[in-house]
Design a protein around this motif. Sequence first.
Motif, PDB file in Angstrom:
ATOM      1  N   UNK A 569      13.644   9.057   9.936  1.00 53.11           N
ATOM      2  CA  UNK A 569      13.648  10.514  10.615  1.00 53.11           C
ATOM      3  C   UNK A 569      12.056  10.264  10.971  1.00 53.11           C
ATOM      4  N   UNK A 570      11.752  10.654  12.014  1.00 54.69           N
ATOM      5  CA  UNK A 570      10.462  10.848  12.733  1.00 54.69           C
ATOM      6  C   UNK A 570      10.476  11.855  13.710  1.00 54.69           C
ATOM      7  N   UNK A 571       9.484  12.200  14.487  1.00 51.38           N
ATOM      8  CA  UNK A 571       9.314  13.284  15.404  1.00 51.38           C
ATOM      9  C   UNK A 571       8.230  12.923  16.572  1.00 51.38           C
ATOM     10  N   UNK A 572       8.412  13.526  17.539  1.00 52.77           N
ATOM     11  CA  UNK A 572       7.458  13.770  18.639  1.00 52.77           C
ATOM     12  C   UNK A 572       7.398  14.997  19.569  1.00 52.77           C
ATOM     13  N   UNK A 573       6.088  15.249  19.909  1.00 51.94           N
ATOM     14  CA  UNK A 573       5.998  16.227  20.613  1.00 51.94           C
ATOM     15  C   UNK A 573       4.321  16.127  21.280  1.00 51.94           C
ATOM     16  N   UNK A 574       4.219  16.694  22.204  1.00 52.18           N
ATOM     17  CA  UNK A 574       2.592  16.803  22.588  1.00 52.18           C
ATOM     18  C   UNK A 574       2.216  17.610  23.848  1.00 52.18           C
ATOM     19  N   UNK A 575       1.435  18.690  23.605  1.00 56.63           N
ATOM     20  CA  UNK A 575       1.203  19.892  24.531  1.00 56.63           C
ATOM     21  C   UNK A 575       2.582  20.394  25.003  1.00 56.63           C
ATOM     22  N   UNK A 576       2.635  20.112  26.346  1.00 59.76           N
ATOM     23  CA  UNK A 576       3.665  20.446  27.239  1.00 59.76           C
ATOM     24  C   UNK A 576       4.964  19.576  27.178  1.00 59.76           C
ATOM     25  N   UNK A 577       4.930  18.565  26.396  1.00 55.67           N
ATOM     26  CA  UNK A 577       6.018  17.601  26.237  1.00 55.67           C
ATOM     27  C   UNK A 577       7.138  18.059  25.290  1.00 55.67           C
ATOM     28  N   UNK A 578       8.359  17.810  25.482  1.00 56.74           N
ATOM     29  CA  UNK A 578       9.395  18.073  24.503  1.00 56.74           C
ATOM     30  C   UNK A 578       9.056  17.665  23.163  1.00 56.74           C
ATOM     31  N   UNK A 579       9.410  18.712  22.292  1.00 55.60           N
ATOM     32  CA  UNK A 579       9.078  18.596  20.672  1.00 55.60           C
ATOM     33  C   UNK A 579      10.539  18.537  20.030  1.00 55.60           C
ATOM     34  N   UNK A 580      10.776  17.321  19.540  1.00 56.92           N
ATOM     35  CA  UNK A 580      11.940  16.966  18.559  1.00 56.92           C
ATOM     36  C   UNK A 580      11.793  16.081  17.559  1.00 56.92           C
ATOM     37  N   UNK A 581      12.620  16.569  16.229  1.00 50.54           N
ATOM     38  CA  UNK A 581      12.921  15.451  15.566  1.00 50.54           C
ATOM     39  C   UNK A 581      13.733  14.453  15.778  1.00 50.54           C
ATOM     40  N   UNK A 582      13.668  13.097  15.441  1.00 58.86           N
ATOM     41  CA  UNK A 582      14.621  12.133  16.140  1.00 58.86           C
ATOM     42  C   UNK A 582      14.781  11.514  14.763  1.00 58.86           C
ATOM     43  N   UNK A 583      16.166  11.125  14.654  1.00 62.85           N
ATOM     44  CA  UNK A 583      16.709  10.361  13.694  1.00 62.85           C
ATOM     45  C   UNK A 583      17.134   8.854  14.193  1.00 62.85           C
ATOM     46  N   UNK A 584      16.618   7.920  13.920  1.00 63.72           N
ATOM     47  CA  UNK A 584      16.887   6.632  14.664  1.00 63.72           C
ATOM     48  C   UNK A 584      17.557   5.677  13.505  1.00 63.72           C
ATOM     49  N   UNK A 585      18.476   4.761  14.185  1.00 58.21           N
ATOM     50  CA  UNK A 585      19.220   3.576  13.416  1.00 58.21           C
ATOM     51  C   UNK A 585      18.086   2.783  12.643  1.00 58.21           C
ATOM     52  N   UNK A 586      18.070   2.661  11.621  1.00 58.91           N
ATOM     53  CA  UNK A 586      17.003   1.550  11.000  1.00 58.91           C
ATOM     54  C   UNK A 586      17.086   0.286  11.325  1.00 58.91           C
TER      55      UNK A 586
END
Length: 626
Positions: A569-586
């Motif tokens: 479980x991780x996440x990304x977002x930056x200023x005007x860029x989309x903000x999401x929690x991401x679930x990745x296959x380990x």
Amino acid sequence: MYKGRNLFLKRILALAMAGSLVLTFGCGKNESKQSGAGTDDRAQQSAEGTDDGTGAPTKKSDEDAGASNSADNTDASDESDSSAGEASAEDASASDSESDSASSTEQLESIDYTYKNFPMELSRDYTGIASGNYYTITLEKNVKDKYPKLQEALDNTSDALKADVSSFFSDNIADINDVYENGWGVGFESDHDMYPVRSDSKVVSFLMSDYTYMAGAHGVTGFTGYNFDPVTGESIQFEDVVKKTDGLPEVIVDELIKQNDDLKDYFGELSTDKENLLSGIPDRYKNNARMLAWVIDYDGIVLNFEDYAMGSYAIGTQSVKLKFADYPEFFTDTYNNYAGVEIPVIAEIARELKEEDKEIIDASTIAPTEKKVLKREEDILFEESGGEDWWYHATVHNPGWSAWCAEGIDTDPGTPSFELKELSSYTTDWIDEDKWAAEKGIRLPNTLPYTDDTYNYSAINNAEGGELSLTVYNHVDQTLCGIFYFDEFITPPDQGTGLFADFTEPGIDYAEVKDGILYVALGHRTYAAANPHKSYIVAIDTTTGETLWRSEDQVCGSHNFVFEGDSIICGYGFTDEPDYIYILNKKNGKTQKQIKVKSAPYYFVPQEDQLYVITYNTEYLYSIKK
């Protein structure tokens, strides 16, 4: 454009970094070393309770070594007898409030000894190419027959120190010869410096400063504390001195700040380093608190912290003294034997002799040591691969700038074995993470450099200078997991054309080992328009050194990630860029699910079957339904 550096140079630079995580049985004379951050004040602080401000104890000569052993005895006059055994009955009655154990031990006798330095040099073509040293410790005649077990223990210590230096030569002979043959003009060092702390019929205690230099940018220093029962010759156990550890980390850190002015401003600016130190102290209790490098002084104990223990190398090593009188709730009465009486002067009890002539060793007689590597569960013989010891420096390969998997890995994303169900959310202008953690009574996740239950993680983030590496050290087994280079990730094929395109060198944001796999998040703190290849995770097999997979870009810009089942479980977002929690296959890094949030996820904080997600301005609480 970044140009690849010589692999050999990378190797010797990172070996020095690895030394910061490895406290060997000894290594370290700091005077005139390349270390820069002085460190030899540890024992002097145990002897004086003072700090010269450099972060390094200054070893005193016989003439000036020590008017005192602690801050309490600096006013002892030359006329005073240093032996507590000669304290008068009047002195004994001077403090009726002291415990019976303290007053009854006023008859402790001093155990006199001499110690001597034996330098060693590895030589080739009449040129010194590596150095080291060890000490011998010899009880004086008046006490030698009375404490034969102690002398045996001291002899064993000296033998081990000498063997340590010899092993240093043989373990690194190939690199030592390479440095010499390439004309670098620098040598390898495995040096020790000894500092007596206390010596009486109750305890003989001394500190060894351990310095290692391996032809890198600087050397690294750690410490080893020795505390012997003079009668049995056995090592005194930490639990025999410290009767409880609940609340002790907070006391240690508070006293570190009080006794070391440079730490007050440092931790004020870098509170996460303070929290990492605080949370890592309980791990240092293992193996008789060896990683605290503790020694018993006449009026307390002194704890010594190696380079990088505070977080930054620049802050140097640090030490702290906890006095028996100040914290009686933490200490047994066993070694609190000088309350109300004069404290002996250690320099008059333990005398340093002139060092022995240097022992010259011909490098051609040194055979390389056959190396072994831990495969997490079993010891295996290390196999050379292309002449390179990957476990010392594994080049993390980058086959491409989009998501990829190594051959043979199933690329099916699959589905998570759990569901994140939002229970609540709270939005404000801005969340102060430290304040939030304090109010919740929850510790924020670690950030680099940090220590978890098994590993130490420390990164060199200098992509602009051409170096991006991560050192992982198993502090439980005391083995180096590896030094991992990410040079191939520094410059993408298309740097981008955005405003900050020239300032997008990546950094290592977070790392964690799980089930023998090292997961590393890399990214830069500028716009994806300037460089879209950012905020991804790379997985490396720590047994084989093989790079297993790379996730998609812009999925992990958070300060940490967490594991749940077979997912990350991780996440990304930056200023005007989309903000999401991401679930990745380990197993392959593929995205299994994404959850929209109001702003960039910063921290993921698991709490049993729930998960807090802290973004720039919103607190989310999710249940983890399996």
